[in-house]
Design a protein around this motif. Structure first.
Motif, short mmCIF file in Angstrom:
data_model
loop_
_atom_site.label_atom_id
_atom_site.label_comp_id
_atom_site.label_asym_id
_atom_site.label_seq_id
_atom_site.Cartn_x
_atom_site.Cartn_y
_atom_site.Cartn_z
N GLY A 24 6.45 11.55 -2.92
CA GLY A 24 6.75 10.14 -2.81
C GLY A 24 5.55 9.21 -2.85
O GLY A 24 4.55 9.65 -3.10
N ALA A 25 5.97 7.96 -2.61
CA ALA A 25 4.99 6.84 -2.79
C ALA A 25 4.58 6.50 -1.52
O ALA A 25 3.51 5.86 -1.42
CB ALA A 25 5.49 5.74 -3.70
N TYR A 26 5.44 6.60 -0.44
CA TYR A 26 5.20 6.07 0.72
C TYR A 26 5.78 6.78 1.93
O TYR A 26 6.66 7.78 1.66
CB TYR A 26 5.80 4.66 0.76
CG TYR A 26 7.34 4.50 0.69
CD1 TYR A 26 7.89 4.54 1.99
CD2 TYR A 26 8.06 4.42 -0.35
CE1 TYR A 26 9.60 4.59 2.01
CE2 TYR A 26 9.23 4.68 -0.48
CZ TYR A 26 10.15 4.65 0.71
OH TYR A 26 11.38 4.68 0.73
N ALA A 30 2.04 -2.71 -5.34
CA ALA A 30 2.22 -1.73 -4.34
C ALA A 30 3.83 -1.72 -4.18
O ALA A 30 4.15 -0.32 -3.80
CB ALA A 30 1.48 -2.00 -3.13
N MET A 31 4.37 -2.71 -4.05
CA MET A 31 5.88 -2.54 -3.65
C MET A 31 6.68 -2.04 -4.88
O MET A 31 7.46 -1.24 -4.71
CB MET A 31 6.51 -4.01 -3.51
CG MET A 31 5.98 -4.75 -2.29
SD MET A 31 6.38 -3.82 -0.82
CE MET A 31 8.15 -3.96 -0.78
N ALA A 78 7.28 0.47 5.72
CA ALA A 78 6.79 1.51 4.55
C ALA A 78 5.37 1.28 4.40
O ALA A 78 4.69 0.39 4.43
CB ALA A 78 7.46 1.14 3.34
N ILE A 79 4.57 2.62 4.28
CA ILE A 79 3.19 2.67 4.00
C ILE A 79 2.84 3.52 2.75
O ILE A 79 3.18 4.55 2.75
CB ILE A 79 2.48 3.43 5.44
CG1 ILE A 79 2.87 2.86 6.96
CG2 ILE A 79 0.97 3.38 5.28
CD1 ILE A 79 2.82 3.80 7.82
N PRO A 80 2.31 2.73 1.73
CA PRO A 80 1.96 3.57 0.55
C PRO A 80 1.04 4.64 0.80
O PRO A 80 0.15 4.40 1.85
CB PRO A 80 1.28 2.41 0.09
CG PRO A 80 1.66 1.06 0.47
CD PRO A 80 1.87 1.34 1.79
#
Length: 76
Positions: free
Chosen positions: A30-32, A5-6, A41-43
């Motif tokens: 975007g991813a988050y 996820a990171m 940050a929230i995926p």
């Protein structure tokens, strides 16, 4: 799993969303997104809490509740 996820968040950047009911619309890919309360940050695939009225994302129910209390618990 957290490492995956990171990596996904680092490669995708921050998204811009329009929050609706019951879904959100992606304005800028975007991813988050960032939690409006914690800055975390929230995926996007884990995003479950947001405010349509304030157009903000929240990392969890507690953060959403905290923001609602800060806003006086009012609905417009």
């Amino acid at each position: 799993m957290l490492e995956i996820a990171m990596n996904r968040m680092e490669s995708g950047g921050e998204a811009k969303l329009k929050y609706g009911t019951p879904d959100f619309q992606i304005i800028k890919p975007g991813a988050y997104v960032r939690c409006a309360v914690t800055g975390e940050a929230i995926p996007l695939d884990l995003l479950r809490y947001w405010s349509v009225e304030r157009q903000e994302a929240y990392v969890d129910g507690e953060a959403s509740f905290r923001r609602e209390m800060e806003a006086g618990g009012r609905k417009r």
